[in-house]
Write an enzyme that holds these catalytic residues in place. Sequence first.
Site, mmCIF file in Angstrom:
data_model
loop_
_atom_site.group_PDB
_atom_site.id
_atom_site.type_symbol
_atom_site.label_atom_id
_atom_site.label_comp_id
_atom_site.label_asym_id
_atom_site.label_seq_id
_atom_site.Cartn_x
_atom_site.Cartn_y
_atom_site.Cartn_z
ATOM 1 C CG ASP A 17 1.339 -0.035 13.525
ATOM 2 O OD1 ASP A 17 2.029 0.585 12.692
ATOM 3 O OD2 ASP A 17 0.099 -0.036 13.511
ATOM 4 C CG ASP A 136 -4.927 9.465 12.714
ATOM 5 O OD1 ASP A 136 -4.533 9.315 11.545
ATOM 6 O OD2 ASP A 136 -4.190 9.296 13.697
#
Length: 258
Positions: A17, A136
């Site tokens: 990330d 998500d």
Amino acid sequence: MASTDNSRALTLLPAVDVADGQAVRLVQGAAGTETSYGAPIEAALAWQNAGAEWIHLVDLDAAFGRGSNFELLKEVTGQLDVNVELSGGIRDDESLERALSTGCRRVNIGTAALEDPEWCESVISRYGDKVAIGLDTREVDGEWRLRGRGWTSDGGELWEVLERLDSQGVSRLVVTDVSRDGMLNGPNIDLLREVAAATDAPVVASGGISSLDDIRALAAVVHEGVDSAIVGKALYAGKFTLEEALEAAQGVARGSDI
């Protein structure tokens, strides 16, 4: 329902990330909770050298709408010899084409799949397995709600959106229980199995993996359609090595308890 050969090993995707040019990890996806782990290319190459066949590369700044690390991610992708799954801020044709121009094998689309169903259907039709849809989700008052725009907005009810995506022919889903992400408290196996049972698309598990037992638990449901898992904080925190995780997944596929 997606189904997979019992002998197939769980595919592991180490996560890199990226925020402000650095490899970071978040807690429950929240901006401001970043812990930095250095240069993204060093992290990605380390996972490649450890045996990864895929790298999950995320532009957090693009996901949160606060900037872009595109040139850096393109450079990282170009230096890798393994498959790259690229995620973060892909919300229209231009950003999708730009992401694919990096040479990545697959892109994840999240927010736009929730906010623009017609565009999402078009993308699924045009790009097939080059596109995965990210779901998500967080449980709110007993209901699974989807989260968009860097997990800051409501994207609708999980099962309604899943039914729509399945009818559109989605090729792959990346499922994250937001409450588990970065918490090292285990993946939500029950949720993943429920999603896999409701769709023909293979499911990628994301969020919460903290131990080799978690890897084994996910590997045990590959035949139900959960064929891959994104691993992040546990690797960076030294809970186990990627080599150990790969061996654990392969051990389940072989039918041995490793």
